[in-house]
Design a protein around this motif. Structure first.
Motif, short mmCIF file in Angstrom:
data_model
loop_
_atom_site.label_atom_id
_atom_site.label_comp_id
_atom_site.label_asym_id
_atom_site.label_seq_id
_atom_site.Cartn_x
_atom_site.Cartn_y
_atom_site.Cartn_z
N PRO A 1 -1.32 5.54 -3.57
CA PRO A 1 -0.49 5.46 -4.77
C PRO A 1 0.39 6.70 -4.98
O PRO A 1 1.45 6.60 -5.62
CB PRO A 1 -1.51 5.30 -5.89
CG PRO A 1 -2.66 4.59 -5.25
CD PRO A 1 -2.74 5.19 -3.87
N LYS A 2 -0.01 7.85 -4.46
CA LYS A 2 0.76 9.09 -4.64
C LYS A 2 1.94 9.19 -3.68
O LYS A 2 2.80 10.05 -3.83
CB LYS A 2 -0.15 10.30 -4.46
CG LYS A 2 -1.27 10.42 -5.47
CD LYS A 2 -2.06 11.71 -5.29
CE LYS A 2 -2.84 11.72 -3.99
NZ LYS A 2 -3.67 12.94 -3.82
N LEU A 3 1.98 8.32 -2.68
CA LEU A 3 3.01 8.38 -1.65
C LEU A 3 4.33 7.84 -2.18
O LEU A 3 4.36 6.79 -2.82
CB LEU A 3 2.55 7.58 -0.44
CG LEU A 3 3.35 7.72 0.85
CD1 LEU A 3 3.18 9.13 1.42
CD2 LEU A 3 2.88 6.69 1.87
N THR A 4 5.42 8.55 -1.93
CA THR A 4 6.74 8.07 -2.37
C THR A 4 7.72 7.90 -1.21
O THR A 4 8.64 7.10 -1.31
CB THR A 4 7.36 9.04 -3.39
OG1 THR A 4 7.53 10.33 -2.78
CG2 THR A 4 6.49 9.17 -4.63
N ALA A 5 7.54 8.62 -0.12
CA ALA A 5 8.49 8.57 0.99
C ALA A 5 8.33 7.28 1.80
O ALA A 5 7.21 6.87 2.12
CB ALA A 5 8.27 9.77 1.92
N GLN B 1 17.63 6.87 5.98
CA GLN B 1 16.93 7.43 4.82
C GLN B 1 17.46 8.79 4.38
O GLN B 1 17.37 9.14 3.19
CB GLN B 1 15.42 7.55 5.14
CG GLN B 1 14.74 6.25 5.47
CD GLN B 1 14.74 5.26 4.31
OE1 GLN B 1 14.80 5.65 3.15
NE2 GLN B 1 14.66 3.96 4.62
N ASN C 1 0.32 -1.36 -2.92
CA ASN C 1 0.97 -0.42 -3.82
C ASN C 1 2.50 -0.47 -3.74
O ASN C 1 3.17 0.41 -4.27
CB ASN C 1 0.48 1.00 -3.52
CG ASN C 1 -0.96 1.22 -3.94
OD1 ASN C 1 -1.25 1.48 -5.10
ND2 ASN C 1 -1.90 1.10 -2.99
N ASP C 2 3.00 -1.50 -3.07
CA ASP C 2 4.46 -1.71 -2.96
C ASP C 2 5.20 -0.50 -2.40
O ASP C 2 6.27 -0.11 -2.89
CB ASP C 2 5.04 -2.08 -4.33
CG ASP C 2 4.53 -3.40 -4.84
OD1 ASP C 2 4.42 -4.35 -4.04
OD2 ASP C 2 4.21 -3.49 -6.05
N LYS C 3 4.62 0.10 -1.36
CA LYS C 3 5.24 1.25 -0.72
C LYS C 3 6.11 0.78 0.44
O LYS C 3 5.69 -0.06 1.24
CB LYS C 3 4.17 2.22 -0.21
CG LYS C 3 3.24 2.75 -1.29
CD LYS C 3 3.98 3.51 -2.37
CE LYS C 3 3.03 4.07 -3.42
NZ LYS C 3 3.75 4.81 -4.49
N ASP D 1 11.58 12.93 2.05
CA ASP D 1 12.33 11.71 1.79
C ASP D 1 12.07 10.60 2.80
O ASP D 1 12.50 9.46 2.58
CB ASP D 1 13.83 12.04 1.78
CG ASP D 1 14.19 13.03 0.69
OD1 ASP D 1 14.08 12.66 -0.50
OD2 ASP D 1 14.58 14.17 1.02
N PRO E 1 5.70 15.20 -2.42
CA PRO E 1 6.54 13.99 -2.49
C PRO E 1 7.95 14.27 -3.02
O PRO E 1 8.87 13.51 -2.73
CB PRO E 1 5.75 13.08 -3.44
CG PRO E 1 4.88 14.00 -4.24
CD PRO E 1 4.52 15.10 -3.29
N GLU E 2 8.08 15.37 -3.75
CA GLU E 2 9.39 15.73 -4.28
C GLU E 2 10.31 16.30 -3.19
O GLU E 2 11.52 16.44 -3.41
CB GLU E 2 9.25 16.74 -5.43
CG GLU E 2 8.85 18.15 -5.02
CD GLU E 2 7.35 18.34 -4.75
OE1 GLU E 2 6.93 19.48 -4.57
OE2 GLU E 2 6.62 17.32 -4.74
#
Length: 298
Positions: free
Chosen positions: A219-223, A293, A250-252, A203, A199-200
């Motif tokens: 929950p681990k997803l950030t992109a 993005q 999860n508000d992604k 993007d 996830p780091e």
């Protein structure tokens, strides 16, 4: 041979091809079941030929297009195959570019995916498409053998190869450090897995008709995601509601599009499943999403 449209086939024929292409039906049973549709002068051989990929249809950007530069590169994948190869493409003009990892279907780096990589380069991206078949000698020149070869690879090793490619793009001298990932079919499912693994690094992700991850992983997803599915793709559509519910819970950030009347593989312009209207709209959305993005080139 002219490419036929999906509307010229009984939907059951297209579903049979999908089952065969994904290993749910062996070649012998595929041919046997196609026999029921070989009527009115149409032979099984004719059906096979019309359903199989024709890569001359996929060349939208020629390898020597003056707008771009391409390289065949080798990179390290210590947790995967060790050494991997792939196609790198980028604009002929400019210093640094937002990067996009391109992940192929379940048959290796074929000409269609190579062309998709070049298409991205014409839009201002540093695009890289690894070949998961590298440790087995690379894409063999036809999809039937490619599918057989890819099934021999360990899924976790392949994921590691694509994760290593994402890390390569993150640090590449021509990269702005912004990295997106797009994939189709097997590659669509791998988009989620790479985005979850690093996830780091990732993007933005754009999965085309890919197998969804378990809801517990979300929950681990950030992109941010832009998801493209086909209404007639019953297998993938069955998992779509649960994924979207988990993303919302999860508000992604995500966008999800379903293309009416389209089949799995509708973006692949080498078979009758190709849906020109849907493919062009999905691609327009993909490019706009990545530019939003990942930013522009410098």
């Amino acid at each position: 041979m002219e490419r036929k449209s999906a509307s010229e086939f009984d939907q059951k024929v297209l579903d049979l091809y999908d089952d065969y292409a994904h290993g749910r039906l062996n070649r012998r049973d595929y041919i046997k079941q196609l026999g029921a549709f070989a009527v009115g002068g149409l032979t099984v051989e004719g059906l096979l030929a019309s359903l199989s990929p024709n890569y001359s249809w996929a060349e939208q950007v020629k390898p020597d297009d003056p707008r771009i530069k391409t390289e065949r590169i080798t990179y390290d994948s210590p947790q995967g195959a060790g050494k991997m190869k792939g196609l790198l493409a980028y604009p002929a003009k400019g210093e640094k570019f937002p990067a996009v990892l391109v992940i192929h279907e379940n048959r290796g780096l074929n000409p269609y995916i190579e062309d998709v990589t070049r298409r991205l380069a014409t839009q201002g991206f540093l695009a890289f498409a690894p070949d998961a078949l590298t440790p087995l000698g690379g894409y063999p020149g036809n999809d039937d053998e490619g599918r057989t070869m890819q099934r021999k690879r360990e899924p976790e090793k392949m994921k590691a190869d694509f994760v290593a490619a994402a890390k390569l793009l993150d640090k590449h001298e021509k990269s702005t450090g912004k990295v997106g990932v797009v994939g189709f079919c097997f590659g669509g499912g791998m988009v989620y897995q790479v985005a979850l693994a690093v996830p780091e690094v990732i993007d933005a992700g754009v999965p085309y008709y890919g197998r969804q991850p378990d809801a517990a992983q979300i929950p681990k997803l950030t992109a941010p995601l832009q998801i493209h599915n086909a209404s007639l793709d019953r297998r993938i559509m069955a998992g779509a509601p649960a994924l979207e519910a988990a993303l919302k819970k999860n508000d992604k950030p995500f966008e999800a599009y379903v293309y009416a009347g389209a089949n799995h593989g509708f973006h692949n312009d080498t078979t009758p499943r190709y849906d020109e209207k849907s493919a062009e709209l999905a691609w327009k959305r993909t490019i706009e999403f990545f530019k939003k993005q990942l930013g522009e080139q410098s």
